[in-house]
Design an enzyme around this catalytic site. Structure first.
Site, PDB file in Angstrom:
ATOM      1  N   PHE A  20      46.008  -0.327  27.792  1.00 28.90           N
ATOM      2  CA  PHE A  20      46.127  -0.555  26.338  1.00 28.90           C
ATOM      3  C   PHE A  20      46.955   0.504  25.611  1.00 28.90           C
ATOM      4  O   PHE A  20      47.166   0.410  24.412  1.00 28.90           O
ATOM      5  CB  PHE A  20      44.794  -0.814  25.649  1.00 28.90           C
ATOM      6  CG  PHE A  20      43.648   0.140  25.925  1.00 28.90           C
ATOM      7  CD1 PHE A  20      43.826   1.506  25.950  1.00 28.90           C
ATOM      8  CD2 PHE A  20      42.361  -0.377  26.110  1.00 28.90           C
ATOM      9  CE1 PHE A  20      42.764   2.353  26.169  1.00 28.90           C
ATOM     10  CE2 PHE A  20      41.283   0.473  26.333  1.00 28.90           C
ATOM     11  CZ  PHE A  20      41.486   1.837  26.369  1.00 28.90           C
ATOM     12  N   ARG A  27      35.749  -3.868  21.581  1.00 30.59           N
ATOM     13  CA  ARG A  27      34.328  -3.544  21.483  1.00 30.59           C
ATOM     14  C   ARG A  27      34.051  -2.252  22.259  1.00 30.59           C
ATOM     15  O   ARG A  27      34.359  -2.158  23.443  1.00 30.59           O
ATOM     16  CB  ARG A  27      33.481  -4.690  22.044  1.00 30.59           C
ATOM     17  CG  ARG A  27      32.011  -4.494  21.789  1.00 30.59           C
ATOM     18  CD  ARG A  27      31.174  -5.609  22.370  1.00 30.59           C
ATOM     19  NE  ARG A  27      29.778  -5.238  22.347  1.00 30.59           N
ATOM     20  CZ  ARG A  27      29.202  -4.458  23.255  1.00 30.59           C
ATOM     21  NH1 ARG A  27      29.898  -3.987  24.252  1.00 30.59           N
ATOM     22  NH2 ARG A  27      27.932  -4.131  23.153  1.00 30.59           N
ATOM     23  N   HIS A  43      35.602   4.288  19.939  1.00 30.65           N
ATOM     24  CA  HIS A  43      34.776   5.506  19.986  1.00 30.65           C
ATOM     25  C   HIS A  43      35.053   6.347  21.233  1.00 30.65           C
ATOM     26  O   HIS A  43      34.626   7.482  21.313  1.00 30.65           O
ATOM     27  CB  HIS A  43      33.281   5.162  19.833  1.00 30.65           C
ATOM     28  CG  HIS A  43      32.591   4.787  21.113  1.00 30.65           C
ATOM     29  ND1 HIS A  43      31.240   4.943  21.296  1.00 30.65           N
ATOM     30  CD2 HIS A  43      33.062   4.243  22.258  1.00 30.65           C
ATOM     31  CE1 HIS A  43      30.918   4.531  22.520  1.00 30.65           C
ATOM     32  NE2 HIS A  43      32.005   4.095  23.106  1.00 30.65           N
ATOM     33  N   GLY A  50      40.417  -3.974  26.676  1.00 30.80           N
ATOM     34  CA  GLY A  50      39.471  -3.012  27.272  1.00 30.80           C
ATOM     35  C   GLY A  50      38.121  -3.684  27.386  1.00 30.80           C
ATOM     36  O   GLY A  50      37.084  -3.087  27.113  1.00 30.80           O
TER      37      GLY A  50
END
Ligand code: SAM
Length: 942
Positions: free
Chosen positions: A684, A701, A705, A629
């Protein structure tokens, strides 16, 4: 206690200002001419202190006779700061002896301060609020110096806390609950292009008449909106109704002319740093979504008032409410409250309905507006009566010269005696709470709890089985404070159920990395398959049980689905945020989102503490880093340039990968051509494809979240299954870079290893001593804003370390180290493979079984479906599509081919029927228009 706390907080602020001054003074000294006369008097030893200075004079022993400390006289960064180099090395070394600080409050100090100010006009000062923002000025760059950044946070924290402590509770509540005007006005400022309009007038500012003449806003509304912003220091009202930009608002400046923007509004954010786009996005869709948080997250059983009020009802002249309050004023933003904002691009007519709150209508009916306000208690809220009805009576009686006892009681309730001050934030509000002042704590008491690395049972910070010793990089690691986190018991209690890692799929050694392009890897999933996959992810079986009640209704408040967020409530959409953003009508918002993400770079600490915490330089040459990602590969680019013997694969969605390749082709074609960096379209949520080399690191990274636990776990599981855990050989490491939220209290719980002694991470979180909040309160607000933003938009979240480790462990990853750059809440968690817990495996199996069942049901439904001719009384079961049937001048309909053919087969019978059923008028009309021959031809054609 409270006065002592107030003093202590004040001392924190004073000390922090001292620290800032030291840095700036040192910088100035570096560039000062050698002429001693030009040296600031503050840099000489103060003369023996007068008694009033006794404490501070001992602390202000700076002596200009000492050797000047700065060593890199010309090393002040003139280019943007390098996010991958230690921040300290990018600044001149700073003399840390304490100078005299005017903030200490002594008259001598103040005097010196004034002198200082007048003599150092030509020197670099802390950026002025009245100036305009210039990211490249030395003054602004110095604010990123670690000393200054740390001091800034302490000031923001302490001053925020001071304000809350001293202000009347009700006013603080008002600040909180009416603070919505701030984002609202900021959006107005941005969307009206006022920043660009007044930019050129500099500090003189522009009168609202002139602003309104350019952007067409209503004068009165514009003035009041700008004034609210000036009151909150976002603008300056230089003279009546004349406004200028300041350091804050000028940071939103796109640098474009307002004429250009008006001509091409869709290009406003192109090529900018994205701050304006960020402000616009936050104060538009994110703000509106947040407004619906309670309506979405509260169980309906206790949300009855909001539930009732949410239905907009049109007031008509016949309704009692209308008669009571008279005709409605023209629609105002308030009248839209009951209806979520229209989706961009849709033709939004201003709502004419007014939210009908049954309670509100009740109080309005039959009463004058003020009376209703007073008796409803709202009068108190708006200060109309200065408090409760009782106080109103007190006030009336007092003004009438009545009973002195009542007067006294009213006064005593309102005014604390001079010797007492209401206690601080820990105590419930009480006007009478006694509070004895005590001495201000010495600033040393307020320092963070000293850093001390915590010891894990087996190997401090070392990553087991690797040559990496994170101790070697102490400056990048932050382990102050106290230990944390209990290992989730459910997982650690059943070691026998832990699964050994599945073998990962690796390319044979012959398939060299450089031969592989994104094309040569596993087939790219098409957009359709990605979106199909995505649809299947929602909701996961574990949540199904709680999401759906007996009547199969979604319990919104318990759902963690990304399509059950406040955003969905606000915008009345069942689409997930990005799908919505990519939908028709939202093109502008989508573009803005991309630009806004550029503007959000300021969240992360300048030193790139997130990814830097991993010891990249210890990886063997040729190691493969998979940036999962990875967007357009921004982080990989930084790393690839710095660590030249590592290879990178950036994985993302098809469109993003395409953009990434294009961007790299321009910026670093040699890395693509040399095969050190490849891009691969990969979802993913699906298993990792065969990789060109054993993955040394999976980098995530700002990914976790974005997703609620159930979804993040799937991503992590897919990586876990592709990870290597070869004892003594390659061991894949996971690097998760995201905010790691501290608690708002001291965090004393220890993260311990499992009973088998398999030590997990032990670390300590940064923690500040009271009266500062341990997480620095307001100074850390951004991470917590982000947390709830993620919640309101995606039903996801920023995580505490506990939450992050629990999540990782549930997917077979064991956290070994968490680090954060000092002063930043953006963290990096390093993990390595461990057994996948049985609970996860069982849940996964259940989910797969459920999905299979669902798919089978779908297939069966598809197979057995047939139009029920009975129900439709023989009418067509496919909706027709209109075509222009030119011949014969008839508008006709084209039916689906199969029916068309069927019709053709039956034409004779049908023709007879139609002709016999046709009424005379129709027949005549047909004959008249096409003639009998034409009609014959027409039917014949069928
Ligand atoms: C917040 S961005 C982070 C990008 C990058 N890691 C960084 O640090 O800048 C989230 C990224 O996840 C990607 N993403 C979202 N869903 C995905 C999926 N199902 N498969 C792969 N990537 C996905 C998005 O396209 C986006 O680039």
């Amino acid at each position: 206690m409270t006065l002592a706390d107030l003093r202590a907080l004040h001392a924190v602020i004073g000390d922090a200002i001292d620290d800032i001054e030291r840095v700036y003074a040192s910088y100035n000294q570096t560039f000062m001419e050698e002429d001693e006369d030009r040296h600031d008097p503050r840099w000489r030893s103060p003369s023996p202190a007068s008694s009033e200075d006794s404490y501070y004079s001992t602390a202000t022993s700076f002596d200009s006779s000492r050797p000047s400390t700065p060593t890199h006289s010309s090393s002040f960064p003139t280019t943007p700061l390098d996010p991958l180099s230690p921040i300290e090395s990018q600044f001149p070394r700073i003399q840390l002896d304490s100078p005299f600080s005017p903030a200490k409050g002594s008259s001598r100090a103040l005097q010196s301060g004034f002198e200082y100010r007048s003599r150092v006009d030509e020197h670099v000062d802390f950026p002025s609020l009245h100036g305009s923002y210039d990211a490249n000025s030395p003054s602004e760059k110095l604010t990123a110096h670690p000393e200054v950044a740390s001091a800034t946070k302490r000031i923001v924290s302490a001053s925020g806390q001071l304000g809350v402590m001293v202000q009347a509770p009700f006013l603080t509540l008002c600040d909180g609950c009416m603070g919505y005007h701030l984002p609202s006005c900021l959006r107005f400022l941005e969307a009206s292009h006022t920043v660009e309009i007044i930019r050129d007038t500099g500090s003189k500012g522009m009168h609202v008449n002139d602003i309104a003449a350019k952007n067409g806003c209503d004068l009165g509304k514009l003035t009041h909106i700008l004034r609210l912003l000036a009151t909150h220091h976002y603008l300056i009202e230089v003279s009546a109704d004349t406004f200028a930009l300041n350091r804050i608002s000028s940071a939103m400046d796109t640098g474009k002319s307002w004429e250009d923007i008006l001509a091409n509004p869709e290009k406003k954010y192109e090529g900018t740093k994205g701050v304006a786009a960020f402000v616009a996005m936050c104060s538009d869709e994110l703000f509106k979504a947040a407004a619906w948080m309670t309506d979405t997250f509260l169980p309906p059983s206790i949300n009855s008032i909001a539930a009732r009020a949410a239905t907009p009802v049109l007031l008509t002249p016949q309704s009692p409410s209308f008669r009571a309050i008279g005709p409605l004023p023209p629609p105002t933003p308030f009248s839209a409250l009951g209806t979520p904002a229209p989706i961009a691009g849709a033709n939004s007519s201003r709502p004419t309905s007014r939210r009908a709150d049954p309670d509100a209508s009740e109080f309005q009916e039959g009463r004058s507006g003020t009376e209703a306000l007073l008796t409803s208690g709202l009068g108190e809220h708006f200060g109309l009566v200065g408090g409760t009805e009782a106080l109103l009576c007190d006030w009336t009686r007092r003004s009438e010269g009545s009973d002195s006892t009542t007067k006294k009681s009213a006064i005593s309730r309102r005014e604390p005696s001079p010797a007492r001050y209401p206690t601080g934030l820990a105590a419930p509000w009480s006007p009478m709470s006694p509070s004895l002042p005590r001495h201000a704590r010495r600033p040393s008491d307020l320092d963070p709890i000293p850093s001390s690395p915590v010891i894990s049972r087996r190997n401090d910070y070392n990553v087991p089985g690797s040559p990496i010793t994170l101790r070697q990089q102490p400056s990048r690691l932050f382990f102050p404070g106290s230990p944390i986190v209990n290992r989730p018991r459910s997982h650690s209690r059943h070691p026998s159920l832990l699964q050994s890692p599945a073998p990962s799929r690796v390319l044979s050694p012959k398939q060299s990395f450089s031969n592989l392009s994104s094309k040569s890897l596993s087939p790219k999933p098409s957009l359709t398959s990605l979106s199909l996959n995505f649809a299947l992810h929602s909701p996961s079986p574990s949540s199904d049980a709680t999401l759906v009640n007996a009547e199969s209704e979604v319990k919104l408040h318990l759902s963690n689905s990304p399509t059950h967020s406040p955003f969905n409530t606000a915008f009345k959409t069942e689409k997930e945020f990005f799908a919505w953003l990519e939908g028709k009508g939202n093109e502008g918002r989508l573009k803005r989102f991309g630009c806004a993400m550029t503007g959000s770079g300021g969240w992360e600490d300048v030193g790139g503490g997130g990814v830097l915490a991993f010891p990249w330089d210890t990886l063997p040459e040729g190691s493969l880093v998979v940036d999962v990602g990875g967007g357009i590969g921004s982080t990989s680019l930084l790393l690839a340039k710095k660590y030249q013997d590592l290879n990178f694969m950036v994985q993302d969605r098809v469109g993003v990968v395409k953009m990434g390749e294009e961007a790299w082709r321009e910026r670093a074609p040699e890395l693509l051509d040399g095969g050190r960096v490849t891009f691969l379209a990969h979802d993913f949520f699906t298993p990792q494809p065969t990789l060109p080399a054993p993955p040394a690191v999976f980098l995530l990274r700002v990914i976790t979240h974005d997703w609620p636990d159930e979804y993040a776990r799937k991503i992590l599981l897919n990586l876990r299954r592709a990870a290597l855990d070869v004892q003594g050989g390659v061991k894949t490491r996971l690097v998760v870079a995201d905010h790691v939220l501290p608690l708002a209290c001291q965090d004393l719980v220890v993260q311990r290893g499992a009973d088998d002694g398999d030590g997990l991470m032990e670390t300590r979180l940064p923690s500040w001593r009271p009266p500062l909040l341990s997480n620095l309160g307001k100074a850390s607000a951004n991470a917590y804003w982000m947390d709830l933003t993620m919640r309101c938009i995606f039903n996801s979240q920023e995580r505490t370390l506990r939450e992050m480790l629990t999540l990782l462990e549930s997917a077979g990853w064991k956290g070994t180290v968490m680090s954060r750059a000092e002063g930043s809440l953006f963290g990096c968690v390093i993990a390595e493979p461990c057994g996948i817990p049985s609970e996860t495996l069982i849940a996964e199996q259940e989910e797969q079984a459920k999905l299979k069942l669902r798919a089978a049901e779908e297939a069966e439904r598809e197979r057995t479906w047939a139009p029920s001719m009975g129900d439709t009384f023989g009418s067509r079961v496919y909706l027709p599509e209109a075509i222009d049937f030119d011949e014969g001048g008839f508008d006709w309909f084209d039916f689906r081919r199969v029916e068309f053919e069927r019709e053709k087969e039956k034409k004779k019978t049908r023709r007879r029927k139609v002709v016999s059923c046709m009424d005379v008028r129709e027949l005549r009309m047909g004959r008249e228009e096409v003639g009998a021959e034409g009609l014959e031809d027409f039917w014949g054609g069928l």
